[in-house]
Design a protein around this motif. Structure first.
Motif, PDB file in Angstrom:
ATOM      1  N   ASP A 148     -35.135   0.213 -20.546  1.00 23.23           N
ATOM      2  CA  ASP A 148     -35.266   1.336 -19.620  1.00 23.23           C
ATOM      3  C   ASP A 148     -36.728   1.701 -19.414  1.00 23.23           C
ATOM      4  OD1 ASP A 148     -32.566   1.484 -19.282  1.00 23.23           O
ATOM      5  OD2 ASP A 148     -32.272   3.108 -20.727  1.00 23.23           O
ATOM      6  N   LYS A 183     -33.632   1.133  -6.688  1.00 21.18           N
ATOM      7  CA  LYS A 183     -33.255   1.044  -8.105  1.00 21.18           C
ATOM      8  C   LYS A 183     -34.012   2.063  -8.939  1.00 21.18           C
ATOM      9  CE  LYS A 183     -33.132  -2.161 -12.026  1.00 21.18           C
ATOM     10  NZ  LYS A 183     -33.476  -3.530 -12.485  1.00 21.18           N
ATOM     11  N   ARG A 186     -32.770   5.639  -8.224  1.00 21.56           N
ATOM     12  CA  ARG A 186     -31.477   5.888  -8.891  1.00 21.56           C
ATOM     13  C   ARG A 186     -31.672   6.145 -10.377  1.00 21.56           C
ATOM     14  NH1 ARG A 186     -29.602   1.606  -5.758  1.00 21.56           N
ATOM     15  NH2 ARG A 186     -29.728   0.210  -7.564  1.00 21.56           N
ATOM     16  N   GLU A 187     -32.494   5.331 -11.005  1.00 25.80           N
ATOM     17  CA  GLU A 187     -32.721   5.498 -12.445  1.00 25.80           C
ATOM     18  C   GLU A 187     -33.400   6.835 -12.740  1.00 25.80           C
ATOM     19  OE1 GLU A 187     -34.847   3.256 -16.216  1.00 25.80           O
ATOM     20  OE2 GLU A 187     -34.357   2.145 -14.386  1.00 25.80           O
ATOM     21  N   GLN A 189     -33.208   9.554 -10.978  1.00 23.29           N
ATOM     22  CA  GLN A 189     -32.223  10.616 -10.754  1.00 23.29           C
ATOM     23  C   GLN A 189     -31.230  10.697 -11.905  1.00 23.29           C
ATOM     24  OE1 GLN A 189     -30.805   9.308  -6.927  1.00 23.29           O
ATOM     25  NE2 GLN A 189     -32.176  10.671  -5.790  1.00 23.29           N
ATOM     26  N   GLN A 190     -30.781   9.538 -12.394  1.00 28.21           N
ATOM     27  CA  GLN A 190     -29.802   9.514 -13.477  1.00 28.21           C
ATOM     28  C   GLN A 190     -30.370  10.058 -14.776  1.00 28.21           C
ATOM     29  OE1 GLN A 190     -28.657   5.381 -13.524  1.00 28.21           O
ATOM     30  NE2 GLN A 190     -27.435   5.550 -11.645  1.00 28.21           N
ATOM     31  N   THR A 191     -31.668   9.835 -14.992  1.00 25.91           N
ATOM     32  CA  THR A 191     -32.310  10.315 -16.219  1.00 25.91           C
ATOM     33  C   THR A 191     -33.035  11.643 -16.019  1.00 25.91           C
ATOM     34  OG1 THR A 191     -34.287   8.997 -15.700  1.00 25.91           O
ATOM     35  CG2 THR A 191     -32.599   7.974 -17.103  1.00 25.91           C
ATOM     36  N   ASN A 192     -32.903  12.218 -14.807  1.00 19.75           N
ATOM     37  CA  ASN A 192     -33.555  13.486 -14.467  1.00 19.75           C
ATOM     38  C   ASN A 192     -35.059  13.414 -14.712  1.00 19.75           C
ATOM     39  OD1 ASN A 192     -33.518  16.126 -13.492  1.00 19.75           O
ATOM     40  ND2 ASN A 192     -33.400  17.002 -15.534  1.00 19.75           N
ATOM     41  N   ASN A 193     -35.650  12.286 -14.313  1.00 19.33           N
ATOM     42  CA  ASN A 193     -37.089  12.074 -14.486  1.00 19.33           C
ATOM     43  C   ASN A 193     -37.825  12.606 -13.256  1.00 19.33           C
ATOM     44  OD1 ASN A 193     -39.719  11.099 -14.828  1.00 19.33           O
ATOM     45  ND2 ASN A 193     -39.010   9.224 -15.826  1.00 19.33           N
TER      46      ASN A 193
END
Length: 384
Positions: A148, A183, A186-187, A189-193
């Motif tokens: 990641d 990509k 999305r990552e 957003q998913q990890t709230n970065n």
């Protein structure tokens, strides 16, 4: 908000314990974060003092993780209002080295991101940025960082350097050797970065301005205003983003004739003047003078317009990518005015823009200029 308040309480508790019992490796980082809080409250001079004190404590404690955290925080959010931008890349690299040495991958990735952002925005040759980022990614792999984190290493400014170099299918899409835009979004957003999302947004705004996608730039800026965190607004990147927002507003006002955009542009101009005159920030003058040139770009006489852009160009000698943009904007404005007989001046500005962009390594941008101004380049031998 609850989490932020809890973190602030913890921060104040560390400072209280430091005053009562003495220094620990956490003291300098706590003080650096307190300096950030001071900046968000408008206490800029106090924040700078706290930032310098945090660095002195950090050096005294000689703790690598503390070195990484404090160095990155102080230079990203505090000292840039007093230090030249050219002084920022090296501290971020030092933070990266320290973070890697203690196995803190998350902090190493953040420091690498700030390092590449600083390099890009001081006008480091784009090829050198790509080489540096490739080397930093290899360092993380050697440290056996998780997958990641390695994905996060595909940073926006790395890909932006490739886009400007011509190594992408489209200048506005961050797809290529460094990353795949969809990509990475999305990552994030998913990890709230939020930091990564803000970096992606800022990079795309800059690319849109460099390549003349002004409608896209305006839409991206509108979205960015909703997302910016307080920490981003005090970072060294915010001054640069303010500049590009001013460019967007002035260009939109010129195209649409709407006074609303001119009013917004002048608001940005006043904000930049505050950075320069009130805070004493040494990094604003090139940006400020280009915005002043944009403001007078519809003046009735050629001399006023050329003088304004020439002043901006002269002030941009230490930031060649901004000088290149000023040359290009001067050529663009004179070309669109149409009422002056100034082909010689336009050709000069185009030639200088091409030479300066080429020196930055922005081969893709040079090709963009040749497509847009081909009618002038033919006269001077094809622009080669």
């Amino acid at each position: 908000a609850h989490r932020q308040n809890f973190a602030l309480v913890g921060l104040l508790r560390i400072l209280q314990l430091t005053l009562q019992h003495g220094l620990t490796p956490d003291s300098s980082y706590a003080l650096s974060m307190f300096a950030c809080v001071s900046r968000t409250m408008g206490e800029h001079e106090d924040a700078v003092r706290y930032g310098h004190l945090a660095l002195r404590i950090m050096e005294r404690m000689n703790d690598l993780e503390d070195t990484a955290r404090t160095t990155a925080t102080v230079h990203c959010s505090i000292l840039h209002i007093k230090l030249p931008l050219h002084d920022l890349p090296q501290p971020f690299f030092r933070a990266f080295e320290a973070a890697v040495s203690v196995g803190n991958t998350e902090l190493a990735v953040y420091s690498a991101a700030m390092h590449s952002a600083a390099q890009f925005n001081v006008g480091t040759n784009l090829g050198l940025i790509v080489n540096d980022m490739t080397a930093l990614a290899d360092r993380l792999r050697q440290g056996q960082a998780n997958a990641d984190a390695l994905t996060l290493m595909s940073l926006p400014y790395w890909q932006a350097s490739l886009n400007l170099s011509g190594s992408s299918t489209h200048p506005m899409i961050l797809n290529g050797e460094a990353m795949q835009e969809d990509k990475l979004i999305r990552e994030a957003q998913q990890t709230n970065n939020q930091v990564l999302l803000e970096l992606i947004g800022m990079v795309k705004i800059q690319l849109a301005c460099y390549f003349g996608y002004w409608d896209i730039a305006r839409g991206l800026w509108k979205e960015a205003q909703k997302e910016h965190t307080k920490l981003f607004k005090i970072s060294f990147l915010h001054v640069i983003l303010e500049f590009f927002s001013g460019m967007i507003y002035f260009e939109t006002a010129r195209r649409s004739g709407k006074r609303k955009y001119l009013k917004d542009a002048r608001h940005v101009l006043k904000s930049m003047e505050k950075y320069s005159e009130v805070l004493g920030c040494p990094n604003t003058m090139p940006f400020l003078l280009i915005l002043r040139a944009e403001e007078v770009s519809n003046a009735s006489d050629l001399k006023t317009v050329m003088t304004a852009y020439n002043n901006a160009i002269a002030a941009s000698s230490s930031v060649p990518h901004i000088a290149a943009l000023a040359y290009e904007r001067a050529a663009t404005v004179l070309h669109h005015q149409g009422r002056w007989k100034c082909d010689v001046e336009i050709r000069y500005y185009i030639k200088m823009a091409i030479d300066t962009y080429m020196g930055w390594g922005a081969v893709g941008k040079v090709e963009d200029i040749k497509r847009k101004f081909g009618m002038y380049l033919v006269v001077v031998g094809g622009g080669n």
